[in-house]
Design a protein around this motif. Structure first.
Motif, short mmCIF file in Angstrom:
data_model
loop_
_atom_site.label_atom_id
_atom_site.label_comp_id
_atom_site.label_asym_id
_atom_site.label_seq_id
_atom_site.Cartn_x
_atom_site.Cartn_y
_atom_site.Cartn_z
N LYS A 129 -4.61 -9.97 2.71
CA LYS A 129 -4.51 -10.33 1.38
C LYS A 129 -4.97 -11.52 1.35
O LYS A 129 -4.70 -12.43 1.83
N SER B 139 -6.30 -14.75 -1.22
CA SER B 139 -6.32 -15.23 -2.61
C SER B 139 -6.76 -16.75 -2.73
O SER B 139 -6.59 -17.33 -1.79
N GLU C 247 -3.07 -5.10 6.11
CA GLU C 247 -2.32 -5.47 4.80
C GLU C 247 -2.89 -6.79 4.62
O GLU C 247 -2.27 -7.76 4.23
N THR D 241 -6.34 -12.75 -6.32
CA THR D 241 -6.35 -12.04 -5.04
C THR D 241 -7.38 -10.98 -4.95
O THR D 241 -7.41 -10.11 -5.59
N GLN E 10 -9.16 -3.27 -3.21
CA GLN E 10 -8.41 -2.38 -2.64
C GLN E 10 -9.57 -1.19 -1.89
O GLN E 10 -10.20 -0.76 -2.40
N ASP F 223 -6.47 -7.22 -1.61
CA ASP F 223 -5.34 -7.01 -2.00
C ASP F 223 -4.62 -5.91 -1.27
O ASP F 223 -4.74 -4.64 -1.38
N GLY F 224 -4.26 -6.10 0.11
CA GLY F 224 -3.49 -5.19 1.06
C GLY F 224 -4.38 -4.21 1.63
O GLY F 224 -4.47 -3.13 1.68
#
Ligand SMILES: Nc1ncnc2c1ncn2[C@@H]1O[C@H](COP(=O)(O)OP(=O)(O)OP(=O)(O)O)[C@@H](O)[C@H]1O
Ligand code: SF4
Ligand SMILES: [Mg+2]
Length: 332
Positions: free
Chosen positions: A11, A13, A9, A22, A233, A25-26
């Motif tokens: 992330k 930013s 996960e 961001t 992603q 993102d995950g």
């Protein structure tokens, strides 16, 4: 195969003049010991930010916020002090880039730079380290390495410089090598030679490799597994054979259709995915690919798809088309 790197996960930013962006993102994935994992996607999808975040190369005081976990053999790199992180960069993870000139120091010879790198983590004499430097240059296919070891970066050709940068990266015997578009600046024949070299080194030295590239042809020849990214992603992940045989996400299908093959009819225009990647700040409520997707429905515009697991192990797709289908079930 055992896991070397596990990203959970992640992330990333950035603070920008337009507010927080961001860029990753995950994102969750693994690199197993000894494997070559490919990461593909169009410009701006977050490939480099992912790799630079693993190395923690951004200015953490002002610019960037990392969330999630980056576990190298179980050790969370995002929790290390800057000093500990420097040691990880010198000993455990090495990176090679498109542009060797910017990662080699112009005022020192190739040999000096490799000797310094070796002596940073091993207490051996300069003479011994220089011998090792010559061997590393030989390993990367540089002809007459006894001579080239005393060359300055600008005295070598582009392909030779790239080999010297790889030798420098290998000098710390990294567990993980991150190669970010390592051949983009080179002509096609040299590109193929450098990719062959990377595969050969992976087989000889057994390190895990993360290979970032625009080029699906390179992935097909080089990698065992591949991750496809879109707008920060992962949209599809799986074994290379499976992804090429059975691409599932509409974006991956488009990418594969737009690769020229030897029997592509030159008089016909090559397929291109319509539309352009939107800005990160424009990512709406729904699927991030919906403004370009021929299969989009109303649901795609209003809700976000998860990564759904497909029938074959390790094959995951972020698209509602696979939400319930047959053998598919949602990934944990
Ligand atoms: N330092 C930064 N500050 C703010 N935004 C950034 C920063 N670095 C990257 N970005 C943004 O993050 C997004 C992803 O960039 P990234 O460099 O990872 O793309 P990429 O997939 O490597 O593309 P390419 O194939 O062109 O190298 C882009 O929208 C970019 O503008
Ligand atoms: S979720 Fe919808 S818009 Fe997104 S890729 Fe799948 S079909 Fe296309
Ligand atoms: Mg990049």
């Amino acid at each position: 195969m055992e896991n070397l790197l596990k990203v959970k996960e992640l992330k990333t930013s950035f603070q920008t003049l337009r507010g927080e962006v961001t860029a990753v993102d995950g994102v969750s994935f693994e690199v197993k010991k000894g494997e070559i994992l490919g990461i593909v996607g169009e410009s701006g999808c977050g490939k480099s930010v992912t790799s630079q975040s693993i190395m923690r190369l951004y200015n953490e005081k002002e610019l960037v916020k990392y969330e999630g976990e980056v576990l190298l053999e179980g050790n969370n790199l995002l929790k290390l002090s800057e000093k500990e992180m420097r040691s990880v960069r010198g000993n455990d993870i090495a990176m090679i880039f498109q542009d060797a000139l910017s990662s080699l120091n112009p005022v020192f010879t190739i040999g000096n730079q490799i000797v310094e790198a070796i002596r940073l983590h091993e207490k051996i004499s300069k003479k011994e380290a220089k011998k090792r430097a010559v061997e590393l240059l030989r390993l990367t296919g540089i002809p007459i390495p006894e001579k080239r070891v005393d060359a300055y970066p600008h005295e070598l050709s582009g392909g030779m410089r790239q080999r010297a940068m790889i030798a420098l990266a290998l000098s710390c015997q990294p567990k993980l090598l991150i190669a970010d578009e390592p051949t983009t600046a080179l002509d096609v024949t040299i590109q193929a030679q450098i990719m062959d070299l990377i595969v050969e080194l992976n087989q000889k030295m057994g390190m895990g490799i993360m290979l970032i590239t625009h080029d699906l042809g390179v992935v097909a020849h080089t990698c065992q597994r591949v991750i496809v990214m879109y707008l920060g992603q992962i949209v599809e992940e799986g074994m290379v054979d499976e992804i090429f045989k059975n691409p599932s996400h509409p974006y991956t299908k488009g990418l594969i259709k737009s690769v020229p093959t030897t029997n592509t009819d030159v008089s016909r225009k090559l397929y291109t995915i319509k539309g352009v990647v939107p800005l990160l700040s424009e990512a709406g409520e729904g699927c991030r690919f919906c403004n370009r997707c021929e299969m989009a429905t109303e649901k795609c515009r209003t809700s976000k798809p998860h990564l759904y697991s497909m029938k074959n192990e390790g094959h995951r797709v972020r698209c509602f088309l696979y939400e319930k289908g047959g053998d598919c079930h949602e990934a944990k």
